[in-house]
Design a protein around this motif. Structure first.
Motif, PDB file in Angstrom:
ATOM      1  N   ILE A 148     -25.038  14.324 -40.249  1.00 45.64           N
ATOM      2  CA  ILE A 148     -24.059  14.512 -39.370  1.00 45.64           C
ATOM      3  C   ILE A 148     -24.949  15.193 -38.307  1.00 45.64           C
ATOM      4  CG2 ILE A 148     -22.107  15.861 -38.950  1.00 45.64           C
ATOM      5  CD1 ILE A 148     -21.241  15.627 -41.709  1.00 45.64           C
ATOM      6  N   VAL A 149     -24.701  14.635 -37.004  1.00 46.61           N
ATOM      7  CA  VAL A 149     -25.519  15.366 -35.837  1.00 46.61           C
ATOM      8  C   VAL A 149     -24.428  15.891 -34.846  1.00 46.61           C
ATOM      9  CG1 VAL A 149     -26.920  15.037 -33.777  1.00 46.61           C
ATOM     10  CG2 VAL A 149     -27.522  13.856 -36.125  1.00 46.61           C
ATOM     11  N   THR A 150     -24.476  17.252 -34.561  1.00 44.87           N
ATOM     12  CA  THR A 150     -23.515  17.819 -33.537  1.00 44.87           C
ATOM     13  C   THR A 150     -23.948  17.896 -32.274  1.00 44.87           C
ATOM     14  OG1 THR A 150     -22.658  19.082 -35.503  1.00 44.87           O
ATOM     15  CG2 THR A 150     -22.293  19.692 -33.265  1.00 44.87           C
ATOM     16  N   SER A 151     -23.199  17.528 -31.157  1.00 43.41           N
ATOM     17  CA  SER A 151     -23.563  17.575 -29.723  1.00 43.41           C
ATOM     18  C   SER A 151     -22.488  18.176 -29.060  1.00 43.41           C
ATOM     19  CB  SER A 151     -23.915  16.078 -29.138  1.00 43.41           C
ATOM     20  OG  SER A 151     -22.754  15.377 -29.239  1.00 43.41           O
ATOM     21  N   GLY A 152     -22.652  18.633 -28.100  1.00 43.49           N
ATOM     22  CA  GLY A 152     -21.623  19.543 -27.212  1.00 43.49           C
ATOM     23  C   GLY A 152     -22.267  19.709 -25.681  1.00 43.49           C
ATOM     24  N   HIS A 153     -21.327  19.874 -24.886  1.00 44.28           N
ATOM     25  CA  HIS A 153     -21.596  20.146 -23.495  1.00 44.28           C
ATOM     26  C   HIS A 153     -21.281  21.518 -23.062  1.00 44.28           C
ATOM     27  CE1 HIS A 153     -20.578  19.782 -18.957  1.00 44.28           C
ATOM     28  NE2 HIS A 153     -21.852  19.850 -18.970  1.00 44.28           N
ATOM     29  N   SER A 154     -22.021  22.293 -22.456  1.00 41.42           N
ATOM     30  CA  SER A 154     -21.574  23.656 -21.887  1.00 41.42           C
ATOM     31  C   SER A 154     -20.989  24.607 -22.708  1.00 41.42           C
ATOM     32  CB  SER A 154     -20.534  23.579 -20.497  1.00 41.42           C
ATOM     33  OG  SER A 154     -20.341  24.500 -19.942  1.00 41.42           O
ATOM     34  N   GLY A 156     -19.123  23.635 -25.287  1.00 45.17           N
ATOM     35  CA  GLY A 156     -19.573  22.932 -26.319  1.00 45.17           C
ATOM     36  C   GLY A 156     -21.000  22.816 -26.835  1.00 45.17           C
ATOM     37  N   GLY A 157     -21.863  23.159 -26.027  1.00 41.26           N
ATOM     38  CA  GLY A 157     -23.335  23.597 -26.337  1.00 41.26           C
ATOM     39  C   GLY A 157     -23.180  24.910 -27.284  1.00 41.26           C
ATOM     40  N   GLN A 158     -22.364  25.926 -26.838  1.00 38.17           N
ATOM     41  CA  GLN A 158     -22.595  27.067 -27.571  1.00 38.17           C
ATOM     42  C   GLN A 158     -21.826  26.879 -28.807  1.00 38.17           C
ATOM     43  OE1 GLN A 158     -19.343  28.662 -28.286  1.00 38.17           O
ATOM     44  NE2 GLN A 158     -19.978  30.568 -29.174  1.00 38.17           N
ATOM     45  N   LEU A 159     -20.935  25.920 -28.974  1.00 38.76           N
ATOM     46  CA  LEU A 159     -20.301  25.633 -30.248  1.00 38.76           C
ATOM     47  C   LEU A 159     -21.318  24.880 -31.300  1.00 38.76           C
ATOM     48  CD1 LEU A 159     -16.713  24.981 -28.971  1.00 38.76           C
ATOM     49  CD2 LEU A 159     -17.175  26.682 -30.272  1.00 38.76           C
ATOM     50  N   THR A 160     -21.820  24.100 -30.439  1.00 35.05           N
ATOM     51  CA  THR A 160     -23.013  23.187 -31.293  1.00 35.05           C
ATOM     52  C   THR A 160     -24.031  24.104 -31.934  1.00 35.05           C
ATOM     53  OG1 THR A 160     -22.777  21.304 -29.760  1.00 35.05           O
ATOM     54  CG2 THR A 160     -24.741  21.557 -31.016  1.00 35.05           C
ATOM     55  N   ALA A 161     -24.394  24.991 -31.086  1.00 33.35           N
ATOM     56  CA  ALA A 161     -25.305  25.981 -31.744  1.00 33.35           C
ATOM     57  C   ALA A 161     -24.851  27.003 -32.937  1.00 33.35           C
ATOM     58  CB  ALA A 161     -25.843  26.938 -30.686  1.00 33.35           C
ATOM     59  N   MET A 162     -23.632  27.391 -32.741  1.00 37.88           N
ATOM     60  CA  MET A 162     -22.800  27.927 -33.739  1.00 37.88           C
ATOM     61  C   MET A 162     -22.895  26.996 -34.997  1.00 37.88           C
ATOM     62  SD  MET A 162     -22.325  30.902 -32.662  1.00 37.88           S
ATOM     63  CE  MET A 162     -20.903  31.944 -33.079  1.00 37.88           C
ATOM     64  N   MET A 163     -22.771  25.885 -34.986  1.00 42.99           N
ATOM     65  CA  MET A 163     -22.509  24.956 -36.173  1.00 42.99           C
ATOM     66  C   MET A 163     -23.760  24.805 -36.743  1.00 42.99           C
ATOM     67  SD  MET A 163     -19.513  24.278 -36.481  1.00 42.99           S
ATOM     68  CE  MET A 163     -19.181  25.709 -35.548  1.00 42.99           C
ATOM     69  N   GLY A 182     -28.725  17.642 -37.472  1.00 43.58           N
ATOM     70  CA  GLY A 182     -29.327  18.021 -36.396  1.00 43.58           C
ATOM     71  C   GLY A 182     -28.361  18.393 -35.258  1.00 43.58           C
ATOM     72  N   GLY A 183     -28.878  18.913 -33.911  1.00 44.79           N
ATOM     73  CA  GLY A 183     -27.961  19.351 -32.978  1.00 44.79           C
ATOM     74  C   GLY A 183     -28.500  18.870 -31.541  1.00 44.79           C
ATOM     75  N   LEU A 184     -27.752  18.476 -30.627  1.00 36.94           N
ATOM     76  CA  LEU A 184     -28.089  18.152 -29.018  1.00 36.94           C
ATOM     77  C   LEU A 184     -27.025  18.976 -28.336  1.00 36.94           C
ATOM     78  CD1 LEU A 184     -29.645  16.439 -27.009  1.00 36.94           C
ATOM     79  CD2 LEU A 184     -28.121  14.910 -27.296  1.00 36.94           C
ATOM     80  N   ALA A 185     -27.565  19.956 -27.463  1.00 34.11           N
ATOM     81  CA  ALA A 185     -26.657  20.711 -26.655  1.00 34.11           C
ATOM     82  C   ALA A 185     -27.311  20.384 -25.233  1.00 34.11           C
ATOM     83  CB  ALA A 185     -26.818  22.190 -27.183  1.00 34.11           C
ATOM     84  N   LEU A 186     -26.119  20.081 -24.468  1.00 31.73           N
ATOM     85  CA  LEU A 186     -26.240  19.778 -23.014  1.00 31.73           C
ATOM     86  C   LEU A 186     -25.609  21.098 -22.338  1.00 31.73           C
ATOM     87  CD1 LEU A 186     -25.894  16.909 -24.733  1.00 31.73           C
ATOM     88  CD2 LEU A 186     -25.032  16.089 -22.661  1.00 31.73           C
ATOM     89  N   SER A 187     -26.523  21.589 -21.367  1.00 32.61           N
ATOM     90  CA  SER A 187     -26.097  22.693 -20.597  1.00 32.61           C
ATOM     91  C   SER A 187     -25.688  23.737 -21.343  1.00 32.61           C
ATOM     92  CB  SER A 187     -25.201  22.271 -19.449  1.00 32.61           C
ATOM     93  OG  SER A 187     -25.581  21.117 -18.667  1.00 32.61           O
ATOM     94  N   GLY A 188     -26.091  24.130 -22.497  1.00 30.57           N
ATOM     95  CA  GLY A 188     -25.479  25.023 -23.256  1.00 30.57           C
ATOM     96  C   GLY A 188     -25.359  26.587 -23.000  1.00 30.57           C
ATOM     97  N   LEU A 189     -24.416  27.319 -23.115  1.00 34.08           N
ATOM     98  CA  LEU A 189     -24.148  28.715 -23.139  1.00 34.08           C
ATOM     99  C   LEU A 189     -24.577  29.405 -24.332  1.00 34.08           C
ATOM    100  CD1 LEU A 189     -20.792  28.245 -21.276  1.00 34.08           C
ATOM    101  CD2 LEU A 189     -22.921  29.182 -20.237  1.00 34.08           C
ATOM    102  N   TYR A 190     -25.902  30.301 -24.423  1.00 29.48           N
ATOM    103  CA  TYR A 190     -26.276  30.855 -25.626  1.00 29.48           C
ATOM    104  C   TYR A 190     -26.203  32.304 -25.466  1.00 29.48           C
ATOM    105  CZ  TYR A 190     -27.992  26.100 -25.721  1.00 29.48           C
ATOM    106  OH  TYR A 190     -28.076  24.669 -25.481  1.00 29.48           O
TER     107      TYR A 190
END
Length: 289
Positions: A148-154, A156-163, A182-190
């Motif tokens: 299961i690979v999680t991805s998200g944008h903006s 959604g990038g913060q939420l990806t990292a949280m997962m 694994g995770g792929l975050a686009l333009s994430g807010l960390y």
């Protein structure tokens, strides 16, 4: 104790944060993107096999759209939309699915309750519920629960990292510690400190305590789940700093960062679904397809 990479950064004035984070003000043609995404999403749902509106929780917002793989046992790509936790929905991003299904993956586009009515802490819990639901239903849905690979944008990038940082067995004892592979975050807010100081996001009511709890850069995942962090080369200095920051704070997890050429905060999403782009290749690398 949380680690504060740039706490009380002197540049974090309200004017600076407004300028750096108000992407819609910087992209005058942003309505053309959301209109196209909605139209392309509707087309994908008409032309692609899908199970729409599957409930993963008890509230009306807790649903997901699932696009099954062509062959059973495929990996799953989860996509979490952005919109500063308060805008957009899963239907705007159905168009991401066809290219990955053609490549040999399954895709789940997840929805969540929108802020401020739904606090970001609850949105994080909703994403935990969504991933747990997908894991538990992998066999009947026809994908490999171990991939299961999680991805998200903006946002959604913060939420990806949280997962990636989630302690799954503390959430539920029937879940594996490495539920996300694994995770792929686009333009994430960390680092949410500057987000909290942007006037246009004042209704999120991000207090210092909430910033501490919701900033992935302030804590480190227990497991070495790989994360690829991407940002558009034409995005603001702050979004590019956020991308460098997660790599510096999560050295065991971030396998590499990408700056996508000629790409701003919205058109980076288009690159995710384009098989000719490096971003698509990065997702396929994580998926193993």
């Amino acid at each position: 104790m949380p680690v504060h990479p740039l706490h009380d950064h002197p540049a974090f004035t309200s004017e600076f944060c407004e300028h750096e984070y108000n992407n819609l003000a910087r992209i005058p043609d942003h309505p053309t993107y959301t209109a196209r995404w909605a139209a392309d999403g509707a087309l994908a749902r008409r032309t692609q096999a899908a199970q729409l509106g599957l409930p993963y929780g008890e509230t009306p917002a807790e649903t997901l759209d699932y696009f099954p793989p062509r062959e059973p046992g495929a990996p799953l790509l989860v996509f979490i939309h952005g919109g500063y936790w308060r805008a957009l929905n899963k239907s705007d991003f159905s168009w991401i699915a066809p290219a990955y299904v053609a490549r040999g993956a399954a895709v789940a586009i997840v929805d969540y309750g929108l802020a401020p009515a739904t606090p970001i802490e609850e949105i994080v819990r909703q994403m935990l519920r969504a991933h747990a639901w997908l894991y538990r239903h992998a066999a009947e849905l026809g994908f490999d629960a171990r991939r299961i690979v999680t991805s998200g944008h903006s946002a959604g990038g913060q939420l990806t990292a949280m997962m990636l940082a989630a302690r799954w067995q503390a959430w539920s004892t029937d879940l594996p510690p490495d539920l996300v592979s694994g995770g792929l975050a686009l333009s994430g807010l960390y680092d949410l400190e500057p987000v909290a100081k942007a006037p246009f996001l004042a209704n999120l009511e991000l207090t210092p305590a909430r910033v501490d709890a919701l900033s992935p850069a302030y804590f480190v995942p227990e497991r070495r789940v790989p994360l690829i962090a991407a940002v558009g080369a034409s995005e603001t200095d702050e979004f590019r700093r956020q991308n460098r920051l997660i790599a510096a704070c999560w050295p065991r997890n971030v396998t590499r960062t990408l700056e996508i050429p000629d790409c701003h905060h919205l058109d980076i999403c288009d690159r995710l679904a384009d098989p000719a782009q490096d971003l698509f290749a990065a997702a396929c690398e994580l998926l193993g397809v």
